[in-house]
Design an enzyme around this catalytic site. Structure first.
Site, PDB file in Angstrom:
ATOM      1  N   GLY A 151       6.579   5.180   8.476  1.00  0.00           N
ATOM      2  CA  GLY A 151       5.751   6.383   8.447  1.00  0.00           C
ATOM      3  C   GLY A 151       5.783   7.086   9.782  1.00  0.00           C
ATOM      4  N   SER A 152       4.682   7.747  10.120  1.00  0.00           N
ATOM      5  CA  SER A 152       4.668   8.584  11.320  1.00  0.00           C
ATOM      6  C   SER A 152       4.543   7.746  12.590  1.00  0.00           C
ATOM      7  CB  SER A 152       3.504   9.568  11.241  1.00  0.00           C
ATOM      8  OG  SER A 152       2.280   8.877  11.238  1.00  0.00           O
ATOM      9  N   THR A 153       5.031   8.309  13.683  1.00  0.00           N
ATOM     10  CA  THR A 153       4.935   7.631  14.975  1.00  0.00           C
ATOM     11  C   THR A 153       3.469   7.470  15.384  1.00  0.00           C
ATOM     12  OG1 THR A 153       7.131   8.326  15.669  1.00  0.00           O
ATOM     13  CG2 THR A 153       5.578   7.830  17.423  1.00  0.00           C
ATOM     14  N   LYS A 205       0.878  -1.176   0.000  1.00  0.00           N
ATOM     15  CA  LYS A 205       0.000   0.000   0.000  1.00  0.00           C
ATOM     16  C   LYS A 205       0.909   1.218   0.000  1.00  0.00           C
ATOM     17  CE  LYS A 205      -1.886   2.967   2.036  1.00  0.00           C
ATOM     18  NZ  LYS A 205      -1.658   4.405   1.688  1.00  0.00           N
ATOM     19  N   CYS A 220      13.564  10.305   7.295  1.00  0.00           N
ATOM     20  CA  CYS A 220      13.330   9.874   8.676  1.00  0.00           C
ATOM     21  C   CYS A 220      14.567  10.121   9.540  1.00  0.00           C
ATOM     22  CB  CYS A 220      12.873   8.423   8.730  1.00  0.00           C
ATOM     23  SG  CYS A 220      13.937   7.291   7.852  1.00  0.00           S
ATOM     24  N   ILE A 249       0.772   6.958  13.520  1.00  0.00           N
ATOM     25  CA  ILE A 249       0.152   5.805  12.847  1.00  0.00           C
ATOM     26  C   ILE A 249       0.857   4.514  13.276  1.00  0.00           C
ATOM     27  CG2 ILE A 249      -0.384   4.772  10.598  1.00  0.00           C
ATOM     28  CD1 ILE A 249      -2.057   7.271  11.261  1.00  0.00           C
ATOM     29  N   GLY A 250       2.159   4.589  13.536  1.00  0.00           N
ATOM     30  CA  GLY A 250       2.886   3.418  14.032  1.00  0.00           C
ATOM     31  C   GLY A 250       2.286   2.903  15.342  1.00  0.00           C
ATOM     32  N   GLU A 263       9.077   1.449  11.361  1.00  0.00           N
ATOM     33  CA  GLU A 263      10.168   2.421  11.191  1.00  0.00           C
ATOM     34  C   GLU A 263       9.517   3.790  11.194  1.00  0.00           C
ATOM     35  OE1 GLU A 263      12.740   4.733   9.885  1.00  0.00           O
ATOM     36  OE2 GLU A 263      13.319   3.526   8.146  1.00  0.00           O
TER      37      GLU A 263
HETATM   38  P1  NAI Z   1       1.493   8.684   7.749  1.00  0.00           P
HETATM   39  O1  NAI Z   1       2.126   7.878   8.814  1.00  0.00           O
HETATM   40  O2  NAI Z   1       0.032   9.008   7.894  1.00  0.00           O
HETATM   41  O3  NAI Z   1       1.649   7.933   6.335  1.00  0.00           O
HETATM   42  C1  NAI Z   1       2.539   6.864   6.075  1.00  0.00           C
HETATM   43  C2  NAI Z   1       1.781   5.722   5.398  1.00  0.00           C
HETATM   44  O4  NAI Z   1       0.840   5.190   6.325  1.00  0.00           O
HETATM   45  C3  NAI Z   1       0.976   6.114   4.165  1.00  0.00           C
HETATM   46  O5  NAI Z   1       1.025   5.061   3.235  1.00  0.00           O
HETATM   47  C4  NAI Z   1      -0.424   6.231   4.710  1.00  0.00           C
HETATM   48  O6  NAI Z   1      -1.428   6.046   3.751  1.00  0.00           O
HETATM   49  C5  NAI Z   1      -0.456   5.125   5.728  1.00  0.00           C
HETATM   50  N1  NAI Z   1      -1.472   5.279   6.770  1.00  0.00           N
HETATM   51  C6  NAI Z   1      -1.987   6.433   7.261  1.00  0.00           C
HETATM   52  N2  NAI Z   1      -2.922   6.167   8.180  1.00  0.00           N
HETATM   53  C7  NAI Z   1      -2.992   4.822   8.306  1.00  0.00           C
HETATM   54  C8  NAI Z   1      -3.763   3.946   9.112  1.00  0.00           C
HETATM   55  N3  NAI Z   1      -4.641   4.407   9.988  1.00  0.00           N
HETATM   56  N4  NAI Z   1      -3.573   2.619   8.979  1.00  0.00           N
HETATM   57  C9  NAI Z   1      -2.664   2.136   8.103  1.00  0.00           C
HETATM   58  N5  NAI Z   1      -1.918   2.919   7.310  1.00  0.00           N
HETATM   59  C10 NAI Z   1      -2.071   4.250   7.406  1.00  0.00           C
HETATM   60  O7  NAI Z   1       2.323  10.000   7.561  1.00  0.00           O
HETATM   61  P2  NAI Z   1       1.818  11.405   6.952  1.00  0.00           P
HETATM   62  O8  NAI Z   1       0.525  11.799   7.587  1.00  0.00           O
HETATM   63  O9  NAI Z   1       1.840  11.333   5.489  1.00  0.00           O
HETATM   64  O10 NAI Z   1       2.955  12.390   7.453  1.00  0.00           O
HETATM   65  C11 NAI Z   1       2.831  13.044   8.707  1.00  0.00           C
HETATM   66  C12 NAI Z   1       4.142  13.113   9.424  1.00  0.00           C
HETATM   67  O11 NAI Z   1       4.627  11.803   9.660  1.00  0.00           O
HETATM   68  C13 NAI Z   1       5.272  13.789   8.696  1.00  0.00           C
HETATM   69  O12 NAI Z   1       5.228  15.169   8.840  1.00  0.00           O
HETATM   70  C14 NAI Z   1       6.466  13.191   9.384  1.00  0.00           C
HETATM   71  O13 NAI Z   1       6.709  13.850  10.585  1.00  0.00           O
HETATM   72  C15 NAI Z   1       6.033  11.789   9.673  1.00  0.00           C
HETATM   73  N6  NAI Z   1       6.525  10.851   8.643  1.00  0.00           N
HETATM   74  C16 NAI Z   1       7.659  10.159   8.897  1.00  0.00           C
HETATM   75  C17 NAI Z   1       8.186   9.314   7.936  1.00  0.00           C
HETATM   76  C18 NAI Z   1       9.427   8.541   8.178  1.00  0.00           C
HETATM   77  O14 NAI Z   1      10.062   8.088   7.239  1.00  0.00           O
HETATM   78  N7  NAI Z   1       9.814   8.334   9.405  1.00  0.00           N
HETATM   79  C19 NAI Z   1       7.571   9.181   6.617  1.00  0.00           C
HETATM   80  C20 NAI Z   1       6.351   9.917   6.464  1.00  0.00           C
HETATM   81  C21 NAI Z   1       5.874  10.730   7.447  1.00  0.00           C
END
Ligand code: NAI
Ligand code: MG
Length: 502
Positions: free
Chosen positions: A253-255, A200, A309, A257-258, A275
């Site tokens: 992704g974000s902490t 996804k 990240c 959602i993690g 991660e």
């Molecule tokens: P996010 O964590 O929402 O998105 C990452 C992935 O998770 C995307 O594919 C998204 O569709 C998916 N996702 C979102 N909600 C979900 C859920 N409830 N269940 C399963 N999958 C879900 O991150 P977002 O909102 O795009 O970015 C927000 C902040 O997160 C950024 O400003 C940054 O601080 C952090 N972030 C950190 C990353 C890293 O590599 N550590 C990468 C992306 C964002």
């Protein structure tokens, strides 16, 4: 701003290559069981340099995820995949890596117009990096082995066999910051281990994952081994995490959602690796090569507009060299070329979307309102795209939002320290624990500080890059589990012990 300067913030999409335009014009669809399933609902694909829609992707949900998981489940058990010999699996992975290399120009253009990153970053670190990860894991299937050992049992002659088996169907959820590279980090080890995958991609950047699906089919992977369902996190993502036939969730992704995924996986007892975010410190000691250290600190935060990240967002400089380092960085800041990703000479592209631009702006307004020093780089236009000018913040408090929270943008906060103990204490005074960088020529100090830092990766006298053979990941709120290296493939294997009587 003069006309030529403003031109640098716009794309000429007519310059895109024919294959890239063909990819943009495709009807929105999900890749399930080796076929393209037309999407019922769609989402726009936005070019971050203009804010304009340039294509559409499918907005999948529970139904598409269920179809994809069923296809992956069937493929996992099918003789075509389950009984494929290790050498054959290696050949497929190498073939896919080579196809990525053959299609690098198109993949890089797609990544640049979808994510906003400069073309050189898409070409090298992302597309080139993805090919390397597939080549690296292509070497694994024929080397995977368990063990046999003798056992002291009720009678002599018992034997124990320890097998390594693929965990099953993997749900891979990836972010938008390095899209194709993140897809490779999840897909390559999972496939090398013998798993099948439902991927996804992030809703902001799905184009390269969709293009990759065609390359996966062309490489000859059996139908259903890799499925790509695009869509929102709250819909497609949640459905994947909740699906009972998914054995493992691999998430970057974000902490926030993690934590949700960890809670859900706790209830269902799914394997999961996370991660997550970071607030990584860079430490410059007074014996460092200051030119190299200042350049490294700048690259550590301004590469990919800080949307990394492991970005070195907190810079701690030892008292004696503090002003010299700040001076070097303030001179460097206005020279950072911000512009549209396809334009030659661009070092920093726009942020990925309007929300990230607003987020970065909010942190900088907060810092200015609190009376911290805020320096900005070259001005950017307000009227087009999601450009932000790079920034340096000085004098921020230890408990300020800019010090504690992940900004995920081109904002470097600079602080000072007096000695090693203080440097370690300040570095570790964070919820996160992803990466750290140390600049020093004193090997004893480097070893002491590396050991004391609470994080998953320490970069010494460099600003870091991922290497396929070395693990990436974090501790504390940066998550758990590791991508890449032997640790990366271990996440997709489960252990079975067989005890044999004589
Ligand atoms: P996010 O964590 O929402 O998105 C990452 C992935 O998770 C995307 O594919 C998204 O569709 C998916 N996702 C979102 N909600 C979900 C859920 N409830 N269940 C399963 N999958 C879900 O991150 P977002 O909102 O795009 O970015 C927000 C902040 O997160 C950024 O400003 C940054 O601080 C952090 N972030 C950190 C990353 C890293 O590599 N550590 C990468 C992306 C964002
Ligand atoms: Mg986009």
């Amino acid at each position: 701003m003069n006309a030529t300067a403003h031109d640098n913030f716009a794309h000429d999409l007519t310059r895109l290559s024919a294959p890239t335009r063909t990819a943009l014009d495709r009807a929105p669809a999900h890749f399930i069981d080796g076929k393209w399933l037309p999407a019922q609902a769609t989402l726009p694909v936005i070019d971050p340099s203009s804010g304009a829609p340039i294509a559409a992707i499918g907005a999948g949900g529970a139904e598409e995820i269920d179809q994809a998981v069923r296809a992956a489940r069937q493929a996992f058990k099918s003789p075509a995949w389950a009984q494929m010999g290790p050498m054959s699996r290696e050949r497929l992975l190498h073939r896919l890596a080579t196809l990525i290399e053959d299609n690098a120009a198109t993949l890089a253009e797609l990544e640049t117009i979808d994510n906003g990153m400069p073309l050189w970053a898409a070409q090298g670190p992302v597309v080139g990096g993805a090919a390397q990860v597939f080549h690296y894991y292509a070497g694994w299937p024929s080397k995977l082995a368990g063990r046999t050992q003798s056992v002291e049992g009720p009678v002599p002659g018992f034997t124990g066999i320890v097998r390594q088996e693929p965990v099953g169907v993997v749900g891979a959820i990836i972010p938008w910051n390095m899209p194709l590279l993140m897809a490779a980090w999840k897909l390559a080890p999972a496939l090398a281990a013998g798993c099948t995958v439902v991927l996804k991609p992030a809703e902001d950047t799905s184009l390269t994952a969709l293009y990759l699906a065609d390359l996966i089919a062309e490489a000859g992977f059996p139908a259903g081994t890799v499925n790509v369902v695009t869509g929102r996190g709250a819909e497609a993502g949640e459905a994947l995490v909740a699906h009972p036939d998914v054995a493992k969730i691999s998430f970057t992704g974000s902490t926030a959602i993690g934590r949700r995924i960890g809670a859900s996986a706790g209830r269902s007892l799914k394997k999961h690796s996370l991660e997550l975010g970071g607030k990584s410190p860079t430490l410059i000691f007074d014996d460092a090569d200051l030119d190299a250290a200042a350049e490294g600190a700048a690259n550590g935060i301004f590469f990919n507009s800080g949307q990394i990240c492991v970005a070195g967002s907190r810079l701690y400089v030892q008292d004696r060299v503090h002003d010299a380092v700040v001076e070097r960085l303030s001179r460097h800041l206005p020279t950072i070329a911000v512009g549209a990703g396809l334009n030659p000479g661009t070092f920093m592209g726009p942020l990925v979307n309007a929300a990230q631009k607003a987020r970065v702006g909010g942190y900088l307004e907060g810092a200015a309102a609190a009376g911290f020093g805020v320096m900005r780089g070259c001005p950017v236009p307000d009227d087009s795209g999601y450009f932000v000018s790079p920034a340096i913040v000085t004098g921020a408090d230890v408990d300020a939002a800019v010090t504690r929270e992940e900004i995920f943008g081109p904002v470097l906060c600079i602080y000072r320290f007096s000695d090693e103990d203080e440097a370690i204490a300040l570095s570790n005074a964070t919820d996160y624990g992803l990466a750290s960088a140390i600049w020093s020529r004193d090997i004893g100090r480097v070893m002491r500080v590396s050991a004391a830092l609470e994080c998953g990766k320490v970069m010494v006298n460099n600003s870091g890059f991922p290497y396929a053979g070395l693990p990436e990941g974090g501790v504390k709120a940066s998550g758990h589990g590791r991508d890449l290296g032997p640790e990366g493939i271990a996440q997709y294997l489960k252990t079975k012990c067989i005890l044999i009587a004589p």
